[in-house]
Write an enzyme that holds these catalytic residues in place. Structure first.
Site, PDB file in Angstrom:
ATOM      1  N   ARG A   1       0.824  -1.213   0.000  1.00 44.08           N
ATOM      2  CA  ARG A   1       0.000   0.000   0.000  1.00 44.08           C
ATOM      3  C   ARG A   1       0.859   1.263   0.000  1.00 44.08           C
ATOM      4  O   ARG A   1       0.541   2.240  -0.683  1.00 44.08           O
ATOM      5  CB  ARG A   1      -0.966  -0.018   1.187  1.00 44.08           C
ATOM      6  CG  ARG A   1      -2.085   0.993   1.060  1.00 44.08           C
ATOM      7  CD  ARG A   1      -3.174   0.755   2.072  1.00 44.08           C
ATOM      8  NE  ARG A   1      -2.689   0.860   3.442  1.00 44.08           N
ATOM      9  CZ  ARG A   1      -3.414   0.574   4.526  1.00 44.08           C
ATOM     10  NH1 ARG A   1      -4.662   0.151   4.395  1.00 44.08           N
ATOM     11  NH2 ARG A   1      -2.905   0.694   5.728  1.00 44.08           N
TER      12      ARG A   1
ATOM     13  N   GLU B   1     -16.353   6.008   4.573  1.00 44.86           N
ATOM     14  CA  GLU B   1     -15.597   5.493   5.718  1.00 44.86           C
ATOM     15  C   GLU B   1     -15.505   6.576   6.767  1.00 44.86           C
ATOM     16  O   GLU B   1     -16.134   7.622   6.640  1.00 44.86           O
ATOM     17  CB  GLU B   1     -14.213   5.004   5.273  1.00 44.86           C
ATOM     18  CG  GLU B   1     -13.312   6.079   4.699  1.00 44.86           C
ATOM     19  CD  GLU B   1     -11.902   5.586   4.398  1.00 44.86           C
ATOM     20  OE1 GLU B   1     -11.433   4.641   5.059  1.00 44.86           O
ATOM     21  OE2 GLU B   1     -11.255   6.162   3.514  1.00 44.86           O
TER      22      GLU B   1
ATOM     23  N   LYS C   1      -2.797   6.401   1.534  1.00 45.53           N
ATOM     24  CA  LYS C   1      -2.603   6.843   2.913  1.00 45.53           C
ATOM     25  C   LYS C   1      -1.609   8.001   2.914  1.00 45.53           C
ATOM     26  O   LYS C   1      -0.411   7.820   3.132  1.00 45.53           O
ATOM     27  CB  LYS C   1      -2.119   5.655   3.756  1.00 45.53           C
ATOM     28  CG  LYS C   1      -2.518   5.746   5.210  1.00 45.53           C
ATOM     29  CD  LYS C   1      -2.514   4.382   5.858  1.00 45.53           C
ATOM     30  CE  LYS C   1      -2.573   4.463   7.357  1.00 45.53           C
ATOM     31  NZ  LYS C   1      -3.744   5.151   7.910  1.00 45.53           N
TER      32      LYS C   1
HETATM   33  N1  PLP Z   1      -9.386   4.157   6.536  1.00 47.03           N
HETATM   34  C1  PLP Z   1      -8.585   5.157   6.911  1.00 47.03           C
HETATM   35  C2  PLP Z   1      -8.892   6.517   6.426  1.00 47.03           C
HETATM   36  C3  PLP Z   1      -7.493   4.889   7.750  1.00 47.03           C
HETATM   37  O1  PLP Z   1      -6.696   5.862   8.149  1.00 47.03           O
HETATM   38  C4  PLP Z   1      -7.256   3.581   8.191  1.00 47.03           C
HETATM   39  C5  PLP Z   1      -6.115   3.279   9.039  1.00 47.03           C
HETATM   40  O2  PLP Z   1      -5.119   2.785   8.627  1.00 47.03           O
HETATM   41  C6  PLP Z   1      -8.127   2.575   7.770  1.00 47.03           C
HETATM   42  C7  PLP Z   1      -9.175   2.895   6.948  1.00 47.03           C
HETATM   43  C8  PLP Z   1      -7.910   1.165   8.195  1.00 47.03           C
HETATM   44  O3  PLP Z   1      -6.883   0.590   7.462  1.00 47.03           O
HETATM   45  P1  PLP Z   1      -6.029  -0.600   8.046  1.00 47.03           P
HETATM   46  O4  PLP Z   1      -6.973  -1.669   8.409  1.00 47.03           O
HETATM   47  O5  PLP Z   1      -5.141  -0.996   6.916  1.00 47.03           O
HETATM   48  O6  PLP Z   1      -5.288  -0.074   9.204  1.00 47.03           O
HETATM   49  C1  COI Z   2      -4.227   3.069  11.587  1.00 48.96           C
HETATM   50  O1  COI Z   2      -5.239   2.467  11.942  1.00 48.96           O
HETATM   51  O2  COI Z   2      -3.119   2.537  11.542  1.00 48.96           O
HETATM   52  C2  COI Z   2      -4.275   4.462  11.186  1.00 48.96           C
HETATM   53  O3  COI Z   2      -3.366   4.917  10.556  1.00 48.96           O
HETATM   54  C3  COI Z   2      -5.415   5.281  11.582  1.00 48.96           C
HETATM   55  C4  COI Z   2      -4.980   6.561  12.164  1.00 48.96           C
HETATM   56  C5  COI Z   2      -6.110   7.500  12.084  1.00 48.96           C
HETATM   57  C6  COI Z   2      -4.472   6.405  13.555  1.00 48.96           C
END
Ligand code: PLP
Ligand code: COI
Length: 341
Positions: free
Chosen positions: A82, A221, A185
């Site tokens: 990612r 989201e 991200k």
């Molecule tokens: N959506 C957003 C905007 C996020 O910042 C995060 C955090 O990482 C997620 C979703 C969840 O992603 P992940 O499960 O890869 O941590």
């Molecule tokens: C994560 O879940 O790792 C994120 O980056 C979310 C963040 C808003 C703390």
């Protein structure tokens, strides 16, 4: 190895520097070898790309202690993939995913004393990131970059603990443009959300639900997590190319289908359908799975049937199964667990 003397059970989701971080620099077309560093501060040009034009991308993943005392990480290859995609979108050099996983291993191993013990409710959060460190003044990609990864021990993301239902509001702000950067991200997406989250917090909400910015009718989201819904035997989650492809949500889709026998639907979810859901939650690395108790749409309150007191039964089962896999109490699908040796 002796653990640090912390009150692990009382940790919140805040930064504290640990002993080592990984640092690699890109200049003149290539990355250097990278190394662990004890220096938590970064010195850079006042005109660095990250400071002037927000050229920065990041990741988040965790390291866990298993019941038998091993240290593991969960699907770091997906975070590596990612951040490659995120970097390309902001015209940054790609830090290869193989080196990313290697850096994860080095940082966790070097900070083993900071990995919270099994059963403490805390984990070691890893924050990999890349940013334009060289100077720019005209709008352009920076001439040089730094990739860094630090570790910090954390507790639950939402105050009140890991399984207490949260109260959210429907945001009037857009998080991501239709052909913008919502699916990567990048720090800029979070800068965009600060005013919305600040207002939400002051109004007594934990988070915002964002709708698609083009039609304002479909669920997207939250500021830091994907959304999952349970309706009967179905696990329903929004499909959109303007949300972050969450590692947690993609993993939960497998858990839902293969471990719990649910039917998984990744599709457009009209906001109006939320009142038909049995359970609603948000999921992410930081949030794990947090149940949603109430959704406030401009004063119109959707009360999720599971209420504000406890987590619904299906989300609880999903959460227990996921964390059981992450801490090696339940057998993981091939390749999900990477042990730190
Ligand atoms: N959506 C957003 C905007 C996020 O910042 C995060 C955090 O990482 C997620 C979703 C969840 O992603 P992940 O499960 O890869 O941590
Ligand atoms: C994560 O879940 O790792 C994120 O980056 C979310 C963040 C808003 C703390």
């Amino acid at each position: 190895m002796e653990k640090k003397n912390l009150d692990w059970g009382k940790l919140t989701f805040t930064y504290q520097p640990t002993d080592y971080r990984y640092v690699a620099n890109w200049e003149d077309g290539s990355w250097d070898d990278g190394e662990l560093s004890t220096e938590p501060n970064v010195t850079m040009s006042e005109s660095a790309g990250v400071l002037q034009y927000a050229q920065a991308v990041f990741e988040g993943l965790k390291a866990y202690t298993t019941k038998d005392g091993r240290i593991v990480t969960f699907r770091p290859d997906l975070n590596g993939e990612r951040i490659e995609r995120s970097a390309k979108r902001l015209v940054m050099p790609v830090f290869p995913k193989e080196r990313f996983v290697e850096a994860v291993k080095q940082v966790v191993k070097a900070n083993a004393a900071w990995v919270p013990p099994f059963g403490s409710g805390a984990t070691l959060y890893l924050r990999p990131f890349e940013f334009g460190i060289g100077p720019v003044i005209g709008v352009a990609p920076a001439p040089s970059y730094q990739f860094r990864m630090f570790a910090t021990p954390v507790g639950p993301y939402f105050p009140g603990g890991a399984v207490t239902p949260i109260r959210v509001k429907v945001s009037d702000y857009d998080r991501a443009a239709p052909v913008g950067t919502g699916d990567i991200k990048a720090g800029l997406n979070y800068a965009m959300s600060l005013r919305a989250i600040d207002e939400a917090h002051r109004e007594g909400f934990n988070e915002n639900f964002y709708l698609d910015s083009k039609t304002r009718t479909n669920l997207e989201e939250t500021g830091g997590a994907n959304i999952i819904c349970i309706k009967g035997n179905k696990f329903i989650t929004p499909k959109s190319n303007t949300i972050l492809p969450s590692v947690t949500r993609r993993s939960l889709e497998v858990v839902a289908k293969d471990y719990l026998g649910l039917e998984v639907e990744e599709r457009v979810v009209p906001f109006t359908e939320l009142k038909e859901m049995d359970e609603i939650g948000v999921c992410g690395t930081a949030a794990v799975i947090a149940p949603v108790g109430e959704i406030n749409d401009h004063g119109d309150v959707i009360k999720v049937p599971t209420g504000m007191e406890e987590c619904g039964p299906v989300l609880k089962k999903l959460r227990d199964t996921l964390t059981g896999i992450q801490m090696c109490e339940i057998e993981a699908p091939e390749g999900w667990i990477v042990e730190i040796k």
